[in-house]
Write an enzyme that holds these catalytic residues in place. Structure first.
Site, PDB file in Angstrom:
ATOM      1  N   GLU A  65      -6.309  -1.584  -4.388  1.00 51.62           N
ATOM      2  CA  GLU A  65      -6.376  -0.766  -5.603  1.00 51.62           C
ATOM      3  C   GLU A  65      -7.815  -0.658  -6.101  1.00 51.62           C
ATOM      4  O   GLU A  65      -8.730  -1.307  -5.586  1.00 51.62           O
ATOM      5  CB  GLU A  65      -5.442  -1.377  -6.660  1.00 51.62           C
ATOM      6  CG  GLU A  65      -3.997  -1.338  -6.175  1.00 51.62           C
ATOM      7  CD  GLU A  65      -2.974  -1.757  -7.224  1.00 51.62           C
ATOM      8  OE1 GLU A  65      -3.357  -2.289  -8.285  1.00 51.62           O
ATOM      9  OE2 GLU A  65      -1.780  -1.549  -6.954  1.00 51.62           O
ATOM     10  N   ASN A  66      -7.990   0.193  -7.110  1.00 47.88           N
ATOM     11  CA  ASN A  66      -9.324   0.476  -7.625  1.00 47.88           C
ATOM     12  C   ASN A  66      -9.230   0.787  -9.111  1.00 47.88           C
ATOM     13  O   ASN A  66      -8.245   1.392  -9.552  1.00 47.88           O
ATOM     14  CB  ASN A  66      -9.890   1.696  -6.861  1.00 47.88           C
ATOM     15  CG  ASN A  66     -11.380   1.858  -7.082  1.00 47.88           C
ATOM     16  OD1 ASN A  66     -11.818   2.331  -8.123  1.00 47.88           O
ATOM     17  ND2 ASN A  66     -12.154   1.448  -6.103  1.00 47.88           N
ATOM     18  N   ALA A  67     -10.262   0.404  -9.866  1.00 48.11           N
ATOM     19  CA  ALA A  67     -10.291   0.692 -11.304  1.00 48.11           C
ATOM     20  C   ALA A  67     -10.170   2.193 -11.546  1.00 48.11           C
ATOM     21  O   ALA A  67      -9.585   2.623 -12.545  1.00 48.11           O
ATOM     22  CB  ALA A  67     -11.574   0.147 -11.921  1.00 48.11           C
ATOM     23  N   CYS A  74      -2.656   2.858  -0.197  1.00 47.94           N
ATOM     24  CA  CYS A  74      -1.449   2.111   0.169  1.00 47.94           C
ATOM     25  C   CYS A  74      -1.681   1.275   1.423  1.00 47.94           C
ATOM     26  O   CYS A  74      -2.501   1.619   2.286  1.00 47.94           O
ATOM     27  CB  CYS A  74      -0.309   3.074   0.473  1.00 47.94           C
ATOM     28  SG  CYS A  74       0.325   3.989  -0.919  1.00 47.94           S
ATOM     29  N   GLU A  76       0.197   0.926   4.060  1.00 50.45           N
ATOM     30  CA  GLU A  76       0.521   1.582   5.327  1.00 50.45           C
ATOM     31  C   GLU A  76      -0.658   2.384   5.848  1.00 50.45           C
ATOM     32  O   GLU A  76      -0.940   2.414   7.036  1.00 50.45           O
ATOM     33  CB  GLU A  76       1.730   2.508   5.154  1.00 50.45           C
ATOM     34  CG  GLU A  76       3.020   1.788   4.782  1.00 50.45           C
ATOM     35  CD  GLU A  76       3.219   1.588   3.283  1.00 50.45           C
ATOM     36  OE1 GLU A  76       2.230   1.512   2.528  1.00 50.45           O
ATOM     37  OE2 GLU A  76       4.391   1.502   2.870  1.00 50.45           O
ATOM     38  N   CYS A 113       5.871   5.344   0.963  1.00 51.34           N
ATOM     39  CA  CYS A 113       5.817   6.531   0.094  1.00 51.34           C
ATOM     40  C   CYS A 113       5.636   7.795   0.937  1.00 51.34           C
ATOM     41  O   CYS A 113       5.308   7.729   2.129  1.00 51.34           O
ATOM     42  CB  CYS A 113       4.697   6.390  -0.933  1.00 51.34           C
ATOM     43  SG  CYS A 113       3.051   6.742  -0.282  1.00 51.34           S
ATOM     44  N   CYS A 116       2.275   8.260   2.708  1.00 44.40           N
ATOM     45  CA  CYS A 116       2.133   7.380   3.877  1.00 44.40           C
ATOM     46  C   CYS A 116       2.980   7.883   5.043  1.00 44.40           C
ATOM     47  O   CYS A 116       2.562   7.814   6.199  1.00 44.40           O
ATOM     48  CB  CYS A 116       2.500   5.945   3.521  1.00 44.40           C
ATOM     49  SG  CYS A 116       1.204   5.134   2.564  1.00 44.40           S
TER      50      CYS A 116
HETATM   51  N1  THU Z   1       1.992   1.192  -2.397  1.00 41.86           N
HETATM   52  C1  THU Z   1       1.849   0.963  -1.069  1.00 41.86           C
HETATM   53  O1  THU Z   1       0.968   0.207  -0.646  1.00 41.86           O
HETATM   54  N2  THU Z   1       2.698   1.596  -0.218  1.00 41.86           N
HETATM   55  C2  THU Z   1       3.684   2.443  -0.601  1.00 41.86           C
HETATM   56  O2  THU Z   1       4.340   3.026   0.236  1.00 41.86           O
HETATM   57  C3  THU Z   1       3.959   2.641  -2.016  1.00 41.86           C
HETATM   58  C4  THU Z   1       3.003   2.047  -2.965  1.00 41.86           C
HETATM   59  C5  THU Z   1       1.056   0.530  -3.318  1.00 41.86           C
HETATM   60  C6  THU Z   1       0.114   1.462  -4.017  1.00 41.86           C
HETATM   61  C7  THU Z   1      -0.211   0.699  -5.259  1.00 41.86           C
HETATM   62  O3  THU Z   1      -1.276  -0.198  -4.969  1.00 41.86           O
HETATM   63  C8  THU Z   1       1.046  -0.102  -5.531  1.00 41.86           C
HETATM   64  O4  THU Z   1       1.775  -0.121  -4.318  1.00 41.86           O
HETATM   65  C9  THU Z   1       1.924   0.483  -6.653  1.00 41.86           C
HETATM   66  O5  THU Z   1       2.213   1.816  -6.401  1.00 41.86           O
END
Ligand code: THU
Length: 162
Positions: A65-67, A74, A76, A113, A116
């Site tokens: 993640e990032n600010a 994600c 994947e 998601c 991805c």
């Molecule tokens: N996230 C994933 O890494 N993969 C997904 O398929 C859905 C969401 C992460 C993104 C974010 O860092 C956190 O989960 C909440 O959405």
């Protein structure tokens, strides 16, 4: 009357990880480990992914993640792009994904998601061989999809660019 198109996907639900072949258990364990190293200070939701290549090498990723929220990525796609960058000529056999809120048990399988799925589908289209997709929470049931495309009907691929 308009012609109807019915889209069907068959998923398999395994009660526990131990019901799966050893190679997949090992792959999912790698995804679980990767999930524990997720950088998710904003969502507090960790995801780990592990891709097994045709030579049995495993490439992992987790969410970063990032600010500036949209600059994160994600798990994947972190794993997919690492595999694509480091092993551009090796096909993939399967991807395993584990997801859940940090420091909580989550028994609900969480699928990748939509963005991805699109990214993963690119590699499946490229290699002309289905990539199995296994996903779970942090424990409990594991879902198996036979391919990325089975999770993303009507995907956009390179054939439309010609
Ligand atoms: N996230 C994933 O890494 N993969 C997904 O398929 C859905 C969401 C992460 C993104 C974010 O860092 C956190 O989960 C909440 O959405």
């Amino acid at each position: 009357m308009a012609k109807k198109i019915i889209l069907e996907t068959q998923l398999e639900v395994f009660e526990t990880l131990s019901a799966l072949p050893e190679a997949i258990q090992n792959l999912m364990n790698k995804a679980q480990q990767a999930r524990k190293n997720a950088y998710a200070p904003y969502s507090h939701f960790g995801v780990g992914a592990a891709i097994i290549l045709e030579n049995n090498k495993i490439v992992t990723g987790n969410n970063q993640e990032n600010a500036a929220f949209p600059s994160g990525l994600c798990a994947e796609r972190v794993a997919a792009f690492a595999a694509g960058a480091q092993f551009p000529n090796l096909s993939w056999k399967a991807i395993a994904i584990s997801a859940g809120a940090i420091n909580k048990d989550n028994t609900q399988p969480i699928p990748p998601c939509g963005a991805c799925r699109q990214s993963l589908a690119e590699y499946e289209v490229k290699q002309h061989v289905p990539i199995e997709v296994y996903f779970m929470g942090t424990s409990g049931n594991v879902v198996k999809a036979p391919s990325v495309q089975s999770l993303l009907p009507l995907l956009f691929d390179q054939s439309y660019l010609q």
